[in-house]
Motif scaffolding. Structure first.
Motif, PDB file in Angstrom:
ATOM      1  N   LYS A   5       0.828  -1.206   0.000  1.00 18.19           N
ATOM      2  CA  LYS A   5       0.000   0.000   0.000  1.00 18.19           C
ATOM      3  C   LYS A   5       0.865   1.259   0.000  1.00 18.19           C
ATOM      4  CE  LYS A   5      -4.092  -2.010   2.103  1.00 18.19           C
ATOM      5  NZ  LYS A   5      -5.044  -1.931   3.218  1.00 18.19           N
ATOM      6  N   ILE A   6       1.958   1.224   0.731  1.00 18.52           N
ATOM      7  CA  ILE A   6       2.867   2.372   0.740  1.00 18.52           C
ATOM      8  C   ILE A   6       3.465   2.575  -0.647  1.00 18.52           C
ATOM      9  CG2 ILE A   6       5.051   3.244   1.683  1.00 18.52           C
ATOM     10  CD1 ILE A   6       4.283   1.805   4.310  1.00 18.52           C
ATOM     11  N   ASP A   7       3.817   1.491  -1.306  1.00 20.64           N
ATOM     12  CA  ASP A   7       4.336   1.580  -2.673  1.00 20.64           C
ATOM     13  C   ASP A   7       3.290   2.192  -3.607  1.00 20.64           C
ATOM     14  OD1 ASP A   7       6.709   0.452  -1.830  1.00 20.64           O
ATOM     15  OD2 ASP A   7       6.187  -1.566  -2.518  1.00 20.64           O
ATOM     16  N   ARG A   8       2.026   1.809  -3.411  1.00 24.14           N
ATOM     17  CA  ARG A   8       0.950   2.358  -4.247  1.00 24.14           C
ATOM     18  C   ARG A   8       0.788   3.860  -4.011  1.00 24.14           C
ATOM     19  NH1 ARG A   8      -1.384   2.624  -8.989  1.00 24.14           N
ATOM     20  NH2 ARG A   8      -3.576   3.152  -8.842  1.00 24.14           N
ATOM     21  N   ILE A   9       0.900   4.304  -2.772  1.00 21.71           N
ATOM     22  CA  ILE A   9       0.851   5.738  -2.464  1.00 21.71           C
ATOM     23  C   ILE A   9       1.954   6.462  -3.221  1.00 21.71           C
ATOM     24  CG2 ILE A   9       1.194   7.480  -0.664  1.00 21.71           C
ATOM     25  CD1 ILE A   9      -0.100   5.505   1.305  1.00 21.71           C
ATOM     26  N   ASN A  10       3.150   5.887  -3.206  1.00 19.54           N
ATOM     27  CA  ASN A  10       4.283   6.504  -3.896  1.00 19.54           C
ATOM     28  C   ASN A  10       4.085   6.522  -5.407  1.00 19.54           C
ATOM     29  OD1 ASN A  10       5.659   7.085  -1.516  1.00 19.54           O
ATOM     30  ND2 ASN A  10       6.621   5.071  -1.483  1.00 19.54           N
ATOM     31  N   GLU A  11       3.504   5.456  -5.948  1.00 19.68           N
ATOM     32  CA  GLU A  11       3.208   5.420  -7.389  1.00 19.68           C
ATOM     33  C   GLU A  11       2.239   6.541  -7.768  1.00 19.68           C
ATOM     34  OE1 GLU A  11       1.620   1.633  -8.551  1.00 19.68           O
ATOM     35  OE2 GLU A  11       3.313   0.547  -7.679  1.00 19.68           O
ATOM     36  N   LEU A  12       1.191   6.683  -6.968  1.00 17.72           N
ATOM     37  CA  LEU A  12       0.191   7.720  -7.255  1.00 17.72           C
ATOM     38  C   LEU A  12       0.787   9.116  -7.099  1.00 17.72           C
ATOM     39  CD1 LEU A  12      -2.916   6.116  -5.522  1.00 17.72           C
ATOM     40  CD2 LEU A  12      -2.557   6.407  -7.976  1.00 17.72           C
ATOM     41  N   ALA A  13       1.667   9.297  -6.135  1.00 15.32           N
ATOM     42  CA  ALA A  13       2.321  10.597  -5.949  1.00 15.32           C
ATOM     43  C   ALA A  13       3.177  10.941  -7.164  1.00 15.32           C
ATOM     44  CB  ALA A  13       3.163  10.590  -4.685  1.00 15.32           C
ATOM     45  N   GLN A  14       3.916   9.956  -7.652  1.00 14.42           N
ATOM     46  CA  GLN A  14       4.758  10.182  -8.837  1.00 14.42           C
ATOM     47  C   GLN A  14       3.903  10.487 -10.062  1.00 14.42           C
ATOM     48  OE1 GLN A  14       8.031  10.448  -8.816  1.00 14.42           O
ATOM     49  NE2 GLN A  14       8.008  10.958 -10.974  1.00 14.42           N
ATOM     50  N   ALA A  30      -6.486   9.418  -1.599  1.00  9.31           N
ATOM     51  CA  ALA A  30      -6.987   9.992  -0.353  1.00  9.31           C
ATOM     52  C   ALA A  30      -7.265   8.900   0.686  1.00  9.31           C
ATOM     53  CB  ALA A  30      -8.248  10.806  -0.628  1.00  9.31           C
ATOM     54  N   ALA A  31      -7.860   7.798   0.258  1.00  8.07           N
ATOM     55  CA  ALA A  31      -8.163   6.702   1.179  1.00  8.07           C
ATOM     56  C   ALA A  31      -6.873   6.076   1.707  1.00  8.07           C
ATOM     57  CB  ALA A  31      -9.014   5.654   0.478  1.00  8.07           C
ATOM     58  N   LEU A  32      -5.896   5.881   0.836  1.00  8.88           N
ATOM     59  CA  LEU A  32      -4.620   5.304   1.259  1.00  8.88           C
ATOM     60  C   LEU A  32      -3.878   6.238   2.218  1.00  8.88           C
ATOM     61  CD1 LEU A  32      -3.373   3.732  -2.082  1.00  8.88           C
ATOM     62  CD2 LEU A  32      -4.029   2.496  -0.008  1.00  8.88           C
ATOM     63  N   ARG A  33      -3.948   7.524   1.947  1.00  5.41           N
ATOM     64  CA  ARG A  33      -3.296   8.494   2.831  1.00  5.41           C
ATOM     65  C   ARG A  33      -3.937   8.488   4.209  1.00  5.41           C
ATOM     66  NH1 ARG A  33      -2.273  13.971  -0.753  1.00  5.41           N
ATOM     67  NH2 ARG A  33      -0.377  13.260  -1.772  1.00  5.41           N
ATOM     68  N   ARG A  34      -5.285   8.438   4.265  1.00  2.57           N
ATOM     69  CA  ARG A  34      -5.982   8.383   5.552  1.00  2.57           C
ATOM     70  C   ARG A  34      -5.565   7.134   6.330  1.00  2.57           C
ATOM     71  NH1 ARG A  34     -10.300  10.266   2.547  1.00  2.57           N
ATOM     72  NH2 ARG A  34     -11.102   8.153   2.271  1.00  2.57           N
ATOM     73  N   GLU A  35      -5.498   6.005   5.636  1.00  2.00           N
ATOM     74  CA  GLU A  35      -5.109   4.751   6.271  1.00  2.00           C
ATOM     75  C   GLU A  35      -3.676   4.834   6.799  1.00  2.00           C
ATOM     76  OE1 GLU A  35      -4.629   0.033   5.176  1.00  2.00           O
ATOM     77  OE2 GLU A  35      -5.851   1.295   3.868  1.00  2.00           O
ATOM     78  N   TYR A  36      -2.785   5.443   6.019  1.00  2.00           N
ATOM     79  CA  TYR A  36      -1.396   5.589   6.429  1.00  2.00           C
ATOM     80  C   TYR A  36      -1.288   6.467   7.669  1.00  2.00           C
ATOM     81  CZ  TYR A  36       3.512   6.870   6.439  1.00  2.00           C
ATOM     82  OH  TYR A  36       4.810   7.088   6.828  1.00  2.00           O
ATOM     83  N   ILE A  37      -2.004   7.577   7.681  1.00  2.00           N
ATOM     84  CA  ILE A  37      -1.956   8.496   8.820  1.00  2.00           C
ATOM     85  C   ILE A  37      -2.501   7.824  10.075  1.00  2.00           C
ATOM     86  CG2 ILE A  37      -2.940  10.635   9.756  1.00  2.00           C
ATOM     87  CD1 ILE A  37      -2.670  11.776   6.872  1.00  2.00           C
ATOM     88  N   GLU A  38      -3.595   7.086   9.945  1.00  2.00           N
ATOM     89  CA  GLU A  38      -4.156   6.378  11.097  1.00  2.00           C
ATOM     90  C   GLU A  38      -3.172   5.333  11.624  1.00  2.00           C
ATOM     91  OE1 GLU A  38      -6.839   6.955  12.987  1.00  2.00           O
ATOM     92  OE2 GLU A  38      -6.980   8.765  11.761  1.00  2.00           O
ATOM     93  N   SER A  39      -2.512   4.632  10.735  1.00  2.00           N
ATOM     94  CA  SER A  39      -1.519   3.638  11.128  1.00  2.00           C
ATOM     95  C   SER A  39      -0.363   4.306  11.864  1.00  2.00           C
ATOM     96  CB  SER A  39      -1.011   2.905   9.896  1.00  2.00           C
ATOM     97  OG  SER A  39       0.059   2.066  10.214  1.00  2.00           O
ATOM     98  N   TYR A  40       0.080   5.437  11.367  1.00  2.00           N
ATOM     99  CA  TYR A  40       1.174   6.193  11.984  1.00  2.00           C
ATOM    100  C   TYR A  40       0.766   6.658  13.379  1.00  2.00           C
ATOM    101  CZ  TYR A  40       4.944   9.553  12.491  1.00  2.00           C
ATOM    102  OH  TYR A  40       6.042  10.238  12.947  1.00  2.00           O
ATOM    103  N   ARG A  41      -0.448   7.178  13.501  1.00  2.00           N
ATOM    104  CA  ARG A  41      -0.937   7.643  14.801  1.00  2.00           C
ATOM    105  C   ARG A  41      -1.009   6.506  15.813  1.00  2.00           C
ATOM    106  NH1 ARG A  41      -5.775  11.536  12.731  1.00  2.00           N
ATOM    107  NH2 ARG A  41      -4.474  13.343  12.289  1.00  2.00           N
ATOM    108  N   ARG A  42      -1.548   5.363  15.392  1.00  2.00           N
ATOM    109  CA  ARG A  42      -1.630   4.212  16.303  1.00  2.00           C
ATOM    110  C   ARG A  42      -0.241   3.811  16.790  1.00  2.00           C
ATOM    111  NH1 ARG A  42      -5.401   2.438  12.540  1.00  2.00           N
ATOM    112  NH2 ARG A  42      -3.848   1.088  11.571  1.00  2.00           N
TER     113      ARG A  42
END
Length: 67
Positions: A5-14, A30-42
């Protein structure tokens, strides 16, 4: 969060920087970013829950949340 999923975020950013994104890709990003931020917060909360302060006498006290 899975590395895939992190790789997919980077692909979309590029892709956003080069050719732009479709509406579907924007919502996926947007959905992947929300999931990443929630994971980081936890992860951060878990780390802070295991953090202790040590005073000058060597007494340990658990870190408390501010109200």
């Amino acid at each position: 969060m899975e590395q895939k999923k992190i790789d997919r975020i980077n692909e979309l950013a590029q892709k956003a920087k080069t050719t732009g994104l479709t509406e579907e890709e924007l919502s996926e990003r947007a959905a992947l970013r929300r999931e990443y931020i929630e994971s980081y917060r936890r992860s951060l909360v878990a780390q802070l829950d295991n953090t202790y302060l040590v005073d000058e006498k060597g007494n340990k006290s658990k870190l408390r949340k501010k109200d």
